[in-house]
Design an enzyme around this catalytic site. Sequence first.
Site, PDB file in Angstrom:
ATOM      1  N   ASP A 171      16.911 -19.801  40.470  1.00  0.00           N
ATOM      2  CA  ASP A 171      17.856 -20.304  40.291  1.00  0.00           C
ATOM      3  C   ASP A 171      18.788 -19.886  40.945  1.00  0.00           C
ATOM      4  OD1 ASP A 171      18.953 -20.792  38.066  1.00  0.00           O
ATOM      5  OD2 ASP A 171      17.901 -18.510  37.144  1.00  0.00           O
TER       6      ASP A 171
ATOM      7  N   ASP B 258       0.791  -1.213  -0.276  1.00  0.00           N
ATOM      8  CA  ASP B 258      -0.089  -0.451  -0.057  1.00  0.00           C
ATOM      9  C   ASP B 258       0.915   1.259   0.097  1.00  0.00           C
ATOM     10  OD1 ASP B 258      -3.005   0.977   0.504  1.00  0.00           O
ATOM     11  OD2 ASP B 258      -1.502   1.576   1.494  1.00  0.00           O
TER      12      ASP B 258
ATOM     13  N   GLY C 222      18.495 -21.814  44.451  1.00  0.00           N
ATOM     14  CA  GLY C 222      19.153 -22.894  44.610  1.00  0.00           C
ATOM     15  C   GLY C 222      19.307 -23.847  43.682  1.00  0.00           C
TER      16      GLY C 222
END
Length: 614
Positions: free
Chosen positions: A475, A88, A501
Amino acid sequence: MLLCPVIGKLQHKRVVLASSSPRRQEILSNAGLRFEVVPSRFKEQLHKAAFATPHAYAVETAKQKALEVASRMHQKDLRAPDVVIGADTIVAVGGLILEKPVDKQDAYRMLLRLSGKEHSVFTGVTIVHCRSKDGQLDTEVSEFYEETTVKFSELSEELLWEYIDSGEPMDKAGGYGIQALGGMLVEYVRGDFLNVVGFPLNRFCKELARLYRAPGAPGALRRVQRDSIPAVHTFEELSDADAEGSGSGPAPANEGREAGGVRPRAPRTREADLNGVTDSQPPLLAGLLELMYGFKASKVLLTACKLNVFDVLKDRGPLMAADVAREIDASVGGTEHLLDVCAALGLLDKSDRGYSNTETASLHLASDSEQSLHGLAAYHDGPVWGTFTQLGRAVREGAAWTPEPLPQAPHERSTEETLQFMRASHGLSKLTAQHVATAFDLSPFTSACHLGGCTGALAHKLVQEYPRLQVTVFDLPEVVKLAGDFQTDARPSERVHFVPGDLSSDSLPPADLYVLCSLLHDWPEDRLHGLLSRVSGSCKPGAGLLLAELAPAEEEAAGGAARRPPGLRTLGAGRRPRGPGRYRRLLQRLGFQDVQAARAGGLLHVVLGTRAAP
C-alpha cells in the site's frame, strides 16, 4: 393504522408463514399482513447443549423451519415465495429450556419451578428472502429474537392442580398459556406481551423497517430494498407502536412451542385495507417519496455515531434521554428526538427504563467494539457527506462523486484524512476478513500479496487460517507508516510484511496469490483493466488472483424479491457494482482458468482464478 407503513412493504410480495400456529396467524392477520400458511416439517431435534444461550436455540430452530419450507416450495413449484417467516417460542428459567409437558406430572414440575419466580420467554424469528436464479434457490436470511420477562405468583397446590386439570398446559411450552386461564398465574409481564403469546409483532415491524428502509450498517444492507427508505417522521410512530392482541377462552392446540395464544382468524386473501380504505398507492410513487426522505435516516445514524450515543449506552444502558443528553452535552429535547428515531430504525431499544443499544448497535456502532463500523460512519459523515452536498457542482464540472480513493490522490490528503479513510477501511475489513479468508481453500498457496491491504486486517486473518502462508501488504507509503496504529482480531504475525508502493505505477511484490478486496468497485473500466492486466503479468503459471468485492444489487425475481440498495459506496462511483460473472469473464480473458465464485457472508462476492500456463 400505525403499523401499515411497514407491513405495506410486503403487500405485493408472496409471503409464507412457516407455521400452523393459530396464534401467530392471528397476530399477523390483525396487523394487516397477507400470507399463506405452509407448516414446516423440520424435526425439532436440535441438541440444546450445543447452544450457548436459550435464544440461540430458538433462533436456529426458527431458521431451520423457514429454510425447510422455502426449499420444499421451490422444489415443488420451481419458484420460491418472496418471503418466508419462521418463528419458535420457548420458555427458559435459569438457563433451562422448558418443553411442552409430556404428562400432568411433568406439567406440575414445570409450573412448580416457575412458581413465585421470574422466567424468560424467547421467540426467535427468521425472515428469509428467496429468489430463483438459474433454477437454484437463493436465500438471504435475517434473524432476531425477543425476550419478555414473566413473573408468576406463588402458586398453591390447589391452584396448580386445578389449572393442570383444565388441560390447557399440555400443548404449551412451560405449561401455560398467558392469554387464557394461564393469565391467572401471572403477577406481571415486562416486555412484549405478544411475544409471550407467540410472535413479537412490535419487534418484527421494527425489523421490517430496518431491512426495508434503513441504510448504514452492513448487517442491514444485506436485505433492504432500494425503494424502501421512509420519512423520519414515520419512525417516531413506529417507536411508540404498542402491539396488543386479544382473545378469550382456551386456544386450540398449536404447533411448535408457544407460551400462549388466541383463537385463529383466517389470513386475509384480498388486499389489506387500511382503516377500511383499500391501499392502492402505486409502489413506484411510494418508492420515489421514500428515496427523497432517505438522507434523513442516514444522517440520524451518522449523527448518533458522531455524538457517541452508542458508546454511552453500550455499558450503561438503559438510560433516560436526560442522562444521555448530559453525557453527550446536548439538549434533552433534541436528544430524546434523536433517540426515538434511532429506536424506530432498530438501532436502540426503548422501554419504561429508558433507551439501550440493540445487539447490532453495541457490536457495530460503538467505537470500541471488536467489529465496530464507527470509523466507516465517521468517514461517511465527513468527506463523503461533504462531497454529496456539492453533488450538483460535481455533475456540472464532471468531478468525482466521492472523495478520491487513496491510490488516486496519494499526496493530497492530510494525515488526519488518511487516518479517517483507514479507520473506515479497517472496520469493514475486520468485519469481512474471516469470510474472505475462508471462501476458498487457499492452503496450496505459500505466499500472498494483498494489494491495497491498508491496515493488514485481512492479511493477519489469512496467516491465522493458513499456517504455511506468508503475506505481503502492499500500500501507499503514508498508509504503511500509519498501519501499525491499528489492531486486528488476530495476533501480530512475523508472516505479515508491509511494503510501501503505488499500486498504479510501482512493480508488484512477487507472490503465489494476489488479493484485491473492496478496492475495484469505484474504478472505471480502463483503470480496472489496466490493474488486472498488471497483476496478470506478475502471475507465474499456477499463481492465483483472489477478488473480493461488494455484492451487486439483486435483480428482482418474479413477484418482487428482496433487493439490495445501491451498495455502501457504489452511488459514489456512479455505477452499479460488478457481479462475479463479470469478473469471471475478465479473468478468463486475461489468461486465468478454473475461475470460481462464492458468496462471503452477506456482503461480498469472492472470485478466485488460477493463471494458466502460457
